[in-house]
Design a protein around this motif. Structure first.
Motif, PDB file in Angstrom:
ATOM      1  N   ARG A   1       0.865  -1.176   0.000  1.00  0.00           N
ATOM      2  CA  ARG A   1       0.000   0.000   0.000  1.00  0.00           C
ATOM      3  C   ARG A   1       0.904   1.228   0.000  1.00  0.00           C
ATOM      4  NH1 ARG A   1      -5.017   0.417   0.760  1.00  0.00           N
ATOM      5  NH2 ARG A   1      -4.830   2.304   2.014  1.00  0.00           N
ATOM      6  N   ILE A   2       0.690   2.089  -1.007  1.00  0.00           N
ATOM      7  CA  ILE A   2       1.575   3.224  -1.243  1.00  0.00           C
ATOM      8  C   ILE A   2       0.761   4.514  -1.243  1.00  0.00           C
ATOM      9  CG2 ILE A   2       3.211   4.276  -2.866  1.00  0.00           C
ATOM     10  CD1 ILE A   2       3.687   1.433  -3.991  1.00  0.00           C
ATOM     11  N   LEU A   3       1.281   5.543  -0.599  1.00  0.00           N
ATOM     12  CA  LEU A   3       0.688   6.880  -0.625  1.00  0.00           C
ATOM     13  C   LEU A   3       1.625   7.799  -1.392  1.00  0.00           C
ATOM     14  CD1 LEU A   3      -1.335   9.070   0.350  1.00  0.00           C
ATOM     15  CD2 LEU A   3       0.060   9.265   2.442  1.00  0.00           C
ATOM     16  N   ASP A   4       1.139   8.394  -2.479  1.00  0.00           N
ATOM     17  CA  ASP A   4       1.922   9.340  -3.283  1.00  0.00           C
ATOM     18  C   ASP A   4       1.394  10.742  -2.988  1.00  0.00           C
ATOM     19  OD1 ASP A   4       3.435  10.693  -5.120  1.00  0.00           O
ATOM     20  OD2 ASP A   4       2.760   9.556  -6.862  1.00  0.00           O
ATOM     21  N   VAL A   5       2.183  11.527  -2.256  1.00  0.00           N
ATOM     22  CA  VAL A   5       1.751  12.843  -1.777  1.00  0.00           C
ATOM     23  C   VAL A   5       2.198  13.923  -2.756  1.00  0.00           C
ATOM     24  CG1 VAL A   5       1.821  14.479   0.133  1.00  0.00           C
ATOM     25  CG2 VAL A   5       1.996  12.020   0.589  1.00  0.00           C
ATOM     26  N   GLY A   6       1.251  14.759  -3.196  1.00  0.00           N
ATOM     27  CA  GLY A   6       1.572  15.779  -4.185  1.00  0.00           C
ATOM     28  C   GLY A   6       1.961  15.135  -5.500  1.00  0.00           C
ATOM     29  N   CYS A   7       1.115  14.244  -5.980  1.00  0.00           N
ATOM     30  CA  CYS A   7       1.467  13.376  -7.108  1.00  0.00           C
ATOM     31  C   CYS A   7       1.587  14.121  -8.422  1.00  0.00           C
ATOM     32  CB  CYS A   7       0.441  12.260  -7.237  1.00  0.00           C
ATOM     33  SG  CYS A   7      -1.244  12.827  -7.604  1.00  0.00           S
ATOM     34  N   GLY A   8       0.978  15.329  -8.540  1.00  0.00           N
ATOM     35  CA  GLY A   8       1.012  16.029  -9.805  1.00  0.00           C
ATOM     36  C   GLY A   8       0.375  15.194 -10.905  1.00  0.00           C
ATOM     37  N   PRO A   9       0.871  15.285 -12.137  1.00  0.00           N
ATOM     38  CA  PRO A   9       0.284  14.521 -13.238  1.00  0.00           C
ATOM     39  C   PRO A   9       0.645  13.047 -13.227  1.00  0.00           C
ATOM     40  CG  PRO A   9       2.093  15.856 -14.047  1.00  0.00           C
ATOM     41  CD  PRO A   9       1.883  16.253 -12.618  1.00  0.00           C
ATOM     42  N   GLY A  10       1.462  12.610 -12.264  1.00  0.00           N
ATOM     43  CA  GLY A  10       1.551  11.195 -11.954  1.00  0.00           C
ATOM     44  C   GLY A  10       2.524  10.348 -12.740  1.00  0.00           C
ATOM     45  N   ALA A  11       3.565  10.940 -13.327  1.00  0.00           N
ATOM     46  CA  ALA A  11       4.546  10.114 -14.038  1.00  0.00           C
ATOM     47  C   ALA A  11       5.154   9.070 -13.112  1.00  0.00           C
ATOM     48  CB  ALA A  11       5.642  11.004 -14.636  1.00  0.00           C
ATOM     49  N   GLN A  12       5.516   9.486 -11.899  1.00  0.00           N
ATOM     50  CA  GLN A  12       6.125   8.541 -10.952  1.00  0.00           C
ATOM     51  C   GLN A  12       5.090   7.579 -10.392  1.00  0.00           C
ATOM     52  OE1 GLN A  12       5.567  11.775 -10.225  1.00  0.00           O
ATOM     53  NE2 GLN A  12       4.019  11.412  -8.650  1.00  0.00           N
ATOM     54  N   THR A  13       3.833   7.991 -10.288  1.00  0.00           N
ATOM     55  CA  THR A  13       2.779   7.113  -9.784  1.00  0.00           C
ATOM     56  C   THR A  13       2.618   5.895 -10.683  1.00  0.00           C
ATOM     57  OG1 THR A  13       1.655   9.199  -9.228  1.00  0.00           O
ATOM     58  CG2 THR A  13       0.473   7.161  -8.792  1.00  0.00           C
ATOM     59  N   VAL A  14       2.612   6.148 -11.972  1.00  0.00           N
ATOM     60  CA  VAL A  14       2.479   5.054 -12.934  1.00  0.00           C
ATOM     61  C   VAL A  14       3.679   4.117 -12.855  1.00  0.00           C
ATOM     62  CG1 VAL A  14       2.386   4.514 -15.400  1.00  0.00           C
ATOM     63  CG2 VAL A  14       0.956   6.345 -14.482  1.00  0.00           C
ATOM     64  N   GLU A  15       4.885   4.686 -12.715  1.00  0.00           N
ATOM     65  CA  GLU A  15       6.084   3.848 -12.603  1.00  0.00           C
ATOM     66  C   GLU A  15       6.024   2.981 -11.348  1.00  0.00           C
ATOM     67  OE1 GLU A  15       8.361   3.297 -14.810  1.00  0.00           O
ATOM     68  OE2 GLU A  15       7.539   4.783 -16.185  1.00  0.00           O
TER      69      GLU A  15
END
Length: 247
Positions: A37-51
């Protein structure tokens, strides 16, 4: 639309970074569950979220205050086939109300400065399970005596900017251990961040050629680009990787 929104929306990233840097930082994290379970804070447009979704098969909660960025993330995730693994939430990092010990990994690229490096680490720590990890990238001084021009500019624009030594101390004071990390390479500023932003600035100069106030804002953006060209050895983005003690 404000000039700030026009300067930033639709760009690949909202801070220096790359897929390679995200995966390198993730490689410093050890012992995650099979589907963390991961929390991405201030994800913006999410390039790193997808990775992160691709690399971990985890379940990611992506938080940002700008719905346009969350919409861009949703489009990216759908195209990459990882949308079922990502939940977006439109809220401020100051207002996050997740349960204690909810996440195995907290991630934030180029956003913790909004809350402050030490304040963010302290506030987010409770969301992390014992033995879990926090990974953030943060604008950082790389030399003890930075050039006066760069020091003056960042004193106005990010007075909380610290050195690696100071931030390492803050990590320890916030109760984290096993600290690791690295400085992002210069190309991670230009390829996905300053390069696209410079092109956007030139487009907006044409659009607002008769608006002195907007042109002054664009001049300041160009100055930031030029400062990094001149003084990239004095400051940069640093990934900080740290663990909450297991007990």
């Amino acid at each position: 639309m404000s000039i700030f929104r026009e300067l930033t929306e639709g760009l690949p990233r909202q801070a220096p970074g790359s897929a390679a840097a995200t995966l390198r930082a993730l490689g410093l994290v050890r012992g995650l569950p099979t589907a963390p379970r991961i929390l991405d804070v201030g994800c913006g447009p999410g390039a790193q979220t997808v990775e992160l979704a691709r690399a971990t098969s985890g379940w990611i909660v992506a938080v940002d205050i700008r719905q346009r960025f969350l919409d861009e993330l949703t489009e990216r995730a759908a195209a990459a086939g990882v949308l079922p693994h990502i939940t977006t939430i439109n809220t401020s990092m100051f207002d996050m109300d997740f349960g204690d010990r909810s996440f195995d990994l907290i991630w934030s690229e180029g956003a913790i400065y909004i809350q402050g490096f030490a304040a963010g680490l302290t506030a987010w720590r409770r969301f992390l399970r014992p033995g879990g990890w926090i990974v953030v990238s943060e604008l950082t001084w790389l030399v003890p005596n930075p050039p006066a021009e760069a020091a003056e500019y960042w004193a106005r624009n990010y007075p909380g900017m610290g050195s690696i030594e100071r931030n390492t101390q803050l990590v320890a004071e916030a109760g984290f251990v096993s600290m690791d990390g690295f400085v992002l390479p210069t190309q991670d500023w230009w390829n996905n961040y300053y390069g696209p932003n410079e092109r956007r600035v030139e487009e907006l100069r044409e659009k607002y050629a008769d608006n002195p106030e907007v042109l002054a804002t664009l001049d300041d953006a160009s100055r930031e680009h030029d400062l990094f060209r001149a003084y990239h050895e004095a400051y940069g983005y640093v990934f900080y990787v740290m663990r909450k003690p297991a007990a």
